[in-house]
Design a protein around this motif. Structure first.
Motif, PDB file in Angstrom:
ATOM      1  N   UNK A 286      -3.452   2.733   5.229  1.00 20.84           N
ATOM      2  CA  UNK A 286      -4.401   3.200   6.240  1.00 20.84           C
ATOM      3  C   UNK A 286      -5.230   4.374   5.707  1.00 20.84           C
ATOM      4  N   UNK A 287      -6.300   4.697   6.422  1.00 21.24           N
ATOM      5  CA  UNK A 287      -7.286   5.666   5.936  1.00 21.24           C
ATOM      6  C   UNK A 287      -6.670   7.025   5.608  1.00 21.24           C
ATOM      7  N   UNK A 304      -6.324   8.575 -13.890  1.00 21.81           N
ATOM      8  CA  UNK A 304      -6.301   7.343 -13.094  1.00 21.81           C
ATOM      9  C   UNK A 304      -7.689   7.049 -12.559  1.00 21.81           C
ATOM     10  N   UNK A 305      -7.949   5.759 -12.354  1.00 17.52           N
ATOM     11  CA  UNK A 305      -9.076   5.323 -11.536  1.00 17.52           C
ATOM     12  C   UNK A 305      -8.509   4.918 -10.186  1.00 17.52           C
ATOM     13  N   UNK A 306      -9.148   5.369  -9.126  1.00 22.89           N
ATOM     14  CA  UNK A 306      -8.641   5.018  -7.798  1.00 22.89           C
ATOM     15  C   UNK A 306      -9.821   4.705  -6.883  1.00 22.89           C
ATOM     16  N   UNK A 307      -9.762   3.558  -6.260  1.00 23.85           N
ATOM     17  CA  UNK A 307     -10.835   3.096  -5.403  1.00 23.85           C
ATOM     18  C   UNK A 307     -10.235   2.308  -4.245  1.00 23.85           C
ATOM     19  N   UNK A 308     -11.080   1.992  -3.272  1.00 21.45           N
ATOM     20  CA  UNK A 308     -10.626   1.270  -2.081  1.00 21.45           C
ATOM     21  C   UNK A 308     -11.314  -0.090  -2.019  1.00 21.45           C
ATOM     22  N   UNK A 313      -6.983  -5.578   6.620  1.00 24.61           N
ATOM     23  CA  UNK A 313      -6.592  -4.419   7.416  1.00 24.61           C
ATOM     24  C   UNK A 313      -5.092  -4.176   7.254  1.00 24.61           C
ATOM     25  N   UNK A 314      -4.702  -3.022   6.729  1.00 15.80           N
ATOM     26  CA  UNK A 314      -5.584  -1.930   6.283  1.00 15.80           C
ATOM     27  C   UNK A 314      -6.245  -2.268   4.949  1.00 15.80           C
ATOM     28  N   UNK A 315      -7.250  -1.468   4.570  1.00 19.40           N
ATOM     29  CA  UNK A 315      -7.872  -1.637   3.268  1.00 19.40           C
ATOM     30  C   UNK A 315      -6.835  -1.395   2.168  1.00 19.40           C
ATOM     31  N   UNK A 316      -7.193  -1.855   0.959  1.00 20.15           N
ATOM     32  CA  UNK A 316      -6.254  -1.750  -0.164  1.00 20.15           C
ATOM     33  C   UNK A 316      -6.704  -0.658  -1.136  1.00 20.15           C
ATOM     34  N   UNK A 317      -5.796   0.256  -1.409  1.00 20.94           N
ATOM     35  CA  UNK A 317      -6.028   1.293  -2.416  1.00 20.94           C
ATOM     36  C   UNK A 317      -5.645   0.723  -3.776  1.00 20.94           C
TER      37      UNK A 317
END
Length: 348
Positions: A286-287, A304-308, A313-317
């Motif tokens: 979750x957010x 690290x590279x980290x994106x969404x 639902x929920x979005x994936x990190x």
């Protein structure tokens, strides 16, 4: 028309012009009107705060001439430690003779109180003035005052050293500690043998990252080696030998040691980072959880590279380990080897 009571004439003019007030007090002192000068000095108290460095010398001259502890405290109170220079040393020594070392040390200590401590951007200026100031004080037989001033500067430095060691981001920590190298070198040059030994001893329990402070300190020294400097050099050499002697990271080892805040999300991230083989982690979150992990990664400067991925639902990190891990460690290893070679060549 501006009207004020006759008995407040001096205070009214002083509030409008600080330099003129000090000159008027000096003239009354020179004329032998000590009682009047003391009364006028005491009248400054309600507004005599936060004065600039240009007023320090005349204020100290007035303080010496008043021969009155109460009035002197009012006149000499509103200054800061970083304003002191070698030219002020004879006046400080004269104050010590007039009122005693403890009184002067208490006064200077008030200049370095928690709400008026040396500002970070003034620390280098303070350190540059420290050695000539203390040398001049010792020439005027004011050794306790010199020791007290170096002690106050060390307190400010130690607070910043602790803050720097607590920096989690490696680049920010290295820059922060590196900027303290020259001020600490100047402090050690001005400090007594006793304080120098205390400083060297205080640095020993610091963690491995202390080399980011110790090497700049040793490189910034201008005077011949003191016992404190030699002690710090031995300490630094032992630390660098450990770092420089480590084998290079294996090409297939992607583990990253890290500890977060202790929450469940940080523990999951730490588990992924500790894995030598896992390089990518996809985490439906979750957010608020994603924000927390983003903040933790950025604060620690993790490679690290980290994106969404904004689907579902929920979005994936999505978190990926990068080759920066190997570059950072290789750079640290080569830097330690270079610093160790310099240290051995310089100190034997």
């Amino acid at each position: 028309m501006v009207i004020w009571p006759r008995e407040r004439a001096f205070a009214a003019r002083a509030e409008a012009g600080s330099a003129g007030a000090m000159q008027a007090l000096l003239e009354r002192i020179d004329a032998g009107e000590l009682e009047g000068a003391r009364t006028d000095a005491a009248s400054l108290e309600p507004f005599w705060t936060n004065r600039g460095p240009d007023l320090l010398r005349p204020s100290l001259q007035v303080a010496v001439g008043l021969a009155d502890a109460a009035g002197t405290r009012v006149v000499a109170a509103p200054f800061r430690l970083e304003m002191l220079a070698a030219g002020h040393a004879p006046l400080l020594a004269a104050l010590a003779r007039a009122y005693g070392d403890p009184w002067v040390l208490e006064l200077i200590g008030s200049w370095n109180s928690p709400n008026r401590s040396v500002a970070p951007d003034q620390l280098t200026c303070v350190s540059e003035n420290l050695l000539p100031l203390c040398r001049t004080l010792r020439q005027h037989s004011a050794d306790p005052i010199a020791d007290g001033i170096t002690g106050l500067v060390w307190e400010s430095l130690w607070n910043r050293i602790e803050r720097g060691m607590d920096q989690r981001h490696p680049t920010q920590r290295r820059e922060y500690l590196g900027d303290l190298g020259e001020p600490l070198a100047r402090e050690l040059e001005a400090a007594s043998d006793t304080l120098g030994a205390e400083i060297a001893e205080s640095l020993q329990p610091l963690g491995e990252a202390a080399v980011e402070l110790l090497v700049p300190v040793l490189r910034a020294f201008r005077l011949p080696p003191t016992q404190a400097k030699i002690s710090i050099a031995h300490d630094c050499r032992a630390r660098l030998a450990v770092i420089a002697g480590r084998p290079a990271r294996a090409a297939n080892d992607w583990s990253i040691p890290w500890t977060g805040c202790g929450c469940g999300r940080c523990e999951r991230l730490a588990g992924f980072l500790a894995s030598p083989s896992e390089r990518t982690h996809e985490w439906p979150l979750a957010k608020l959880g994603r924000q927390h992990i983003h903040q933790q990664i950025d604060a620690a400067g993790l490679p690290l590279q980290h994106s969404t991925r904004r689907k579902g639902s929920p979005y994936t990190l999505v978190i990926k380990k990068t080759d920066e891990l190997f570059r950072q460690e290789d750079l640290a290893l080569r830097q330690a080897q270079s610093d160790l070679a310099w240290l051995i060549a310089t100190f034997g």
